[in-house]
Scaffold this motif. Structure first.
Motif, PDB file in Angstrom:
ATOM      1  N   LEU A 131      -8.921   4.591 -10.024  1.00 42.09           N
ATOM      2  CA  LEU A 131      -8.148   5.524  -9.201  1.00 42.09           C
ATOM      3  C   LEU A 131      -8.826   5.831  -7.880  1.00 42.09           C
ATOM      4  O   LEU A 131      -8.171   6.253  -6.917  1.00 42.09           O
ATOM      5  N   PHE A 132     -10.135   5.622  -7.784  1.00 41.62           N
ATOM      6  CA  PHE A 132     -10.804   5.790  -6.488  1.00 41.62           C
ATOM      7  C   PHE A 132     -10.293   4.761  -5.490  1.00 41.62           C
ATOM      8  O   PHE A 132     -10.166   5.045  -4.294  1.00 41.62           O
ATOM      9  N   GLU A 133      -9.974   3.559  -5.968  1.00 38.40           N
ATOM     10  CA  GLU A 133      -9.378   2.529  -5.116  1.00 38.40           C
ATOM     11  C   GLU A 133      -7.999   2.974  -4.637  1.00 38.40           C
ATOM     12  O   GLU A 133      -7.646   2.805  -3.458  1.00 38.40           O
ATOM     13  N   VAL A 134      -7.205   3.530  -5.538  1.00 37.98           N
ATOM     14  CA  VAL A 134      -5.873   4.022  -5.175  1.00 37.98           C
ATOM     15  C   VAL A 134      -5.990   5.122  -4.122  1.00 37.98           C
ATOM     16  O   VAL A 134      -5.273   5.118  -3.112  1.00 37.98           O
ATOM     17  N   ALA A 135      -6.899   6.060  -4.330  1.00 41.10           N
ATOM     18  CA  ALA A 135      -7.088   7.157  -3.379  1.00 41.10           C
ATOM     19  C   ALA A 135      -7.519   6.634  -2.014  1.00 41.10           C
ATOM     20  O   ALA A 135      -7.043   7.101  -0.974  1.00 41.10           O
TER      21      ALA A 135
END
Length: 352
Positions: free
Chosen positions: A296-300
Motif C-alpha cells: 500500500l505504500f506503493e499505492v500511496a
C-alpha cells in the motif's frame, strides 16, 4: 505574477550555499516551495505574518484553514508549543523526524495567521535533509502543501512548477518526494488523542508507541468534513481532479456494475490495484494501476500523481476501486473519498 527563483538541489548532497541564499530570503519575508519526505510545502517564517498571509493568497487557501509549523530540532518545539507532556515526548522521541504532525497548545510567539486564530498549533519535524538544513537556518517554517487549494498535493518537480511557478518567490526542487502522501495528524492536546488526518505514518504505529487507543473519527476516514478545521485536510474538498471521480467501495463485480451503468459513449478510466487490472480491460478505455494491495505504500506514492494525470487522459469520468483500510491504506481511502464527486458503498466489501 511573481518572479520565481528556481533552485535545484541534490537530496543526497544538498548545496549548503544555495540553501543559505534561500534562508536569507525566507528571513526577509519571502515564501518558498521546499521538499519534505511527504509532499512539497509552501512555507514562510512563522515570525513574518506578512509572508504567512501571502501563502494563503498564492494557494487561494481559505484563511480558516491552519498551517503546519515545520521544525528541525526539539528546541524549536518549545518555541511554538506549551504544556509539552511526557506522553508527547515519548511519541516524538520515536516518531520524529518523520511524517507525523501533532496538535499542541500553542505558545504566544506563534502568530494567528499560522493557526487560523486557534489556541492550538500543528507541529512536525520533517525527515528530509533539504528541509532540515533550511529550517536549521531559518527557524520554524509554517507551511501547507504547495498546491492550488483543492488540487492533489505536489509530489514531483513537475507538480510544483505547474502550481507554484509565478506564485512563490522561490522553488527548491529536490526531485520526487519519498512517501507521496501527507503526514498523519494527531490531536494529542485531548484525552484520548484523536486522529484528525491519516497519513504516511500508520495509526497502528502511533498506538503502539503511546500504549493507548487513538480515536479515529468519520472526518479522519474522509466521509464527512469537520465544521472547524483544527488541522489541514479536515474541511473543504481536497485532492480532487477536475474530471469527475467515482469511488466504489466494493469488490470487482460492484465496480463493473457501476461501469456498465454509466452513460454509453462516455470515456472511462479505472484506478485499480495490479491484482485486479485484468478484469477491467474490456469495460473501460484506460486501466490505471496504482500498485499492489500487498504494497500500500506503493499505492500511496502513486496516488497524487495519478489524480493529477486523470485530467490529461482525455476521459470523461474516472472510477476508483477501494483499498484495505489498514496501515497507510486508511490514508489512501481518506484521500480518495475527499477527491471523489460520488461514493458508492457496497454491502459486500472485500479489499483484502
Amino acid at each position: 505574477m511573481v518572479l520565481t527563483k528556481l533552485f535545484r538541489v541534490n537530496i543526497s548532497n544538498p548545496d549548503v550555499s544555495v540553501l543559505s541564499e534561500v534562508c536569507r530570503d525566507v528571513l526577509d519575508g519571502k515564501i518558498v516551495v521546499f521538499p519534505t519526505e511527504t509532499v512539497y510545502g509552501l512555507g514562510a517564517s512563522i515570525y513574518r505574518s506578512d509572508a504567512l498571509r501571502r501563502i494563503f493568497i498564492a494557494k487561494n487557501r481559505p484563511m480558516d484553514n491552519p498551517l503546519i509549523v515545520h521544525i528541525s530540532k526539539k528546541e524549536h518545539l518549545y518555541e511554538v508549543a506549551v504544556d509539552v507532556s511526557s506522553n508527547i515526548l515519548k511519541l516524538i522521541d520515536v516518531a520524529w523526524p518523520g511524517p507525523l504532525t501533532l496538535i499542541l497548545k500553542k505558545s504566544s510567539s506563534v502568530p494567528l495567521e499560522a493557526t487560523a486564530g486557534l489556541s492550538t498549533v500543528a507541529v512536525r519535524m520533517p525527515a528530509h535533509p533539504v528541509a532540515e538544513i533550511l529550517i536549521n537556518c531559518t527557524g520554524p517554517i509554517a507551511a501547507p502543501s504547495a498546491n492550488i487549494s483543492g488540487r492533489p498535493s505536489p509530489v514531483t518537480s513537475h507538480h510544483i512548477l505547474v502550481d507554484m511557478f509565478g506564485r512563490a518567490d522561490m522553488i527548491v526542487d529536490a526531485g520526487d518526494t519519498i512517501f507521496g502522501i501527507e503526514s498523519t495528524i494527531v490531536d494529542i492536546s485531548t484525552e484520548p488523542p484523536r486522529l484528525l488526518r491519516p497519513g504516511a505514518m500508520p495509526i497502528e504505529k502511533i498506538v503502539e508507541i503511546l500504549g493507548i487507543d487513538v480515536i479515529v473519527t468519520e472526518v479522519a476516514k474522509g466521509y464527512i468534513e469537520a465544521e472547524e478545521a483544527i488541522a489541514p485536510g479536515m474541511k473543504y474538498r481536497h485532492y480532487a481532479p477536475k474530471t469527475p471521480l467515482i469511488l466504489v467501495e466494493g469488490d470487482v463485480d460492484n465496480v463493473i456494475e457501476v461501469i456498465k451503468n454509466i452513460k454509453k459513449g462516455m470515456r472511462i478510466a479505472i484506478l485499480t490495484c495490479s491484482e485486479n487490472a485484468e478484469y477491467y480491460h474490456r469495460y473501460v478505455d484506460k486501466v490505471v494501476v496504482l500498485g499492489s494491495k500487498k504494497n500500500l505504500f506503493e499505492v500511496a506514492r502513486n496516488l497524487f500523481i495519478v489524480l493529477r494525470e486523470i485530467d490529461r487522459m482525455g476521459i470523461d469520468i474516472a472510477i476508483s476501486e477501494g483499498f484495505p483500510e489498514k496501515g497507510i491504506g486508511l490514508a489512501i481511502m481518506n484521500r480518495l473519498r475527499k477527491a471523489s464527486t460520488k461514493i458508492i458503498k457496497s454491502l459486500h466489501r472485500t479489499y483484502s
